[in-house]
Write an enzyme that holds these catalytic residues in place. Structure first.
Site, PDB file in Angstrom:
ATOM      1  N   LYS A 194       0.843  -1.225   0.000  1.00 51.47           N
ATOM      2  CA  LYS A 194       0.000   0.000   0.000  1.00 51.47           C
ATOM      3  C   LYS A 194       0.867   1.259   0.000  1.00 51.47           C
ATOM      4  CE  LYS A 194       0.758   0.952   4.485  1.00 51.47           C
ATOM      5  NZ  LYS A 194       0.896   2.111   5.345  1.00 51.47           N
ATOM      6  N   ASP A 247      -5.967   0.373   5.294  1.00 57.27           N
ATOM      7  CA  ASP A 247      -4.643   1.000   5.405  1.00 57.27           C
ATOM      8  C   ASP A 247      -4.297   1.759   4.123  1.00 57.27           C
ATOM      9  OD1 ASP A 247      -2.275   1.685   6.555  1.00 57.27           O
ATOM     10  OD2 ASP A 247      -1.392  -0.318   6.538  1.00 57.27           O
TER      11      ASP A 247
END
Ligand SMILES: NC(=O)c1ccc[n+]([C@@H]2O[C@H](COP(=O)([O-])OP(=O)(O)OC[C@H]3O[C@@H](n4cnc5c(N)ncnc54)[C@H](O)[C@@H]3O)[C@@H](O)[C@H]2O)c1
Length: 335
Positions: A194, A247
């Site tokens: 991410k 996230d």
């Protein structure tokens, strides 16, 4: 009350140490960087968490043996590139009953191991008979917010569900809600990858693009992360959960995210190495790029955003050329 050591005195280690001390645990903080310990002992504040006071009950040490000895839980909160050296450093002091938590987010170049896999390897290298209890703790959790008790959720992931539940109990409080997950690999992949997508989101805002582009990067970003994860045997639900899309959203949109900030500077025209230097703290997305590219090639998975971020950071491709390349790819179905 648990006896807990936090190894690493960066923003995340200190935010967690404060929270755990304030919820009646016996907390010790160790750092390999002795000036960090001196500063924290003297000032009782972290230089990047100015609104947050460190409780007097926290002990500080520069001695790794005393940081590990007789502790119930040891948390590795160093930058991902130091997880292997730190795990090697502690291996001779770790005993069967201790729970080791990793909070660093990354994948190692060449070995392509996740952080908990590196820890397991180093501990078993020293003592092949050790019964390891390793947990990855990951989710949408900016240190700056946890350090002032803003509501936060997180995932306690372990193949050993009993260890995951112990960590869930210890970290749960009125400001933090903890979910367990047995898909450790999926949780760790999300945490590492991410950051690369957050770099892309930052580049987009730095170029002056709007919310439409950010939403596209987040959505297509989780599509490519989950494609890789499924090829590696992970659970789709993980990618749709807190450690996955949760996230990614916080990292790709928040002002607290260093990856987003570094990307923004690059989008504005600052050369990548200078942008990383300006951020001043660890930019994990940059560290994760080599392993992400290797994994995509190894599992033969299409990861266009990751490849374009790599082209911009490591191959001198300009952000505008990267955007044009992404926008003019072969037409596709979304599903
Ligand atoms: N900051 C956050 O909000 C946050 C939240 C969740 C996870 N994380 C993850 O936690 C990890 C640490 O992040 P951070 O924000 O605290 O970073 P940071 O840059 O604030 O701190 C990194 C720490 O690594 C340690 N370190 C430096 N050199 C070392 C060495 N040679 N050997 C051992 N340790 C050394 C130091 O204690 C340093 O403070 C990263 O992997 C990050 O992705 C951070």
């Amino acid at each position: 009350m648990k006896k807990i050591s936090v190894l690493g005195a960066g923003t995340w280690g200190v935010a967690l140490a404060r929270m755990l001390a304030n919820t009646n645990n016996d907390v010790t903080v160790w750092s390999a960087v002795s000036s960090e310990i001196d500063y924290l002992e003297e000032n009782h504040r972290h230089p990047n968490l100015k609104e947050s006071v460190i409780p007097d009950s926290i002990k500080f040490t520069k001695d790794i043996e005393s940081a590990c000895k007789d502790k119930d839980i040891i948390i590795l909160a160093v930058a991902s590139i130091y997880v292997r050296s730190t795990a090697k450093n502690i291996a001779k002091y770790i005993t069967d009953n201790q729970i080791i938590i990793d909070v660093a987010k990354g994948i190692e170049d060449n070995s392509l191991l996740t952080m908990t896999e590196i820890i397991e390897q180093e501990l078993k290298n020293y003592n092949p008979n050790l019964k390891t209890n390793i947990v990855a703790l990951s989710g949408p959790t900016h240190a700056e917010e946890v350090a002032i008790d803003l509501p936060t959720t997180i995932v306690s992931a372990s193949k050993n569900i009993d260890s995951a539940k112990v960590v869930q109990d210890v970290f749960t409080n009125t400001c933090m809600r903890v979910y367990t997950n047995e898909d450790v690999k999926g949780v760790e992949l999300c945490g590492a990858l991410k950051n690369i997508i957050a770099l892309a989101s930052g580049v987009s805002s730095g170029l002056g693009y709007g919310d439409n582009a950010t939403a596209a990067i987040i959505t297509r970003g989780i599509a490519e992360i989950s494609r890789l994860g499924l090829a590696m045997g992970c659970n789709m639900q993980t990618f749709l959960g807190l450690a996955g899309i949760g996230d990614l959203i916080v990292t790709a949109t928040s002002k607290h995210s260093r990856n987003n900030t570094a990307g923004h500077l690059i989008g504005e025209g600052v050369p990548p190495q200078e942008a990383i230097a300006q951020v001043g703290m660890v930019v994990e997305g940059v560290n994760a790029l080599p392993a992400a590219i290797e994994l995509a090639n190894k599992y033969d998975v299409d990861m266009p955003i990751v490849f374009m971020v790599n082209a911009v950071i490591n191959e001198g491709v300009s952000p505008l050329v990267a955007v044009n390349t992404l926008m003019t790819r072969k037409k596709k179905s979304e599903i």
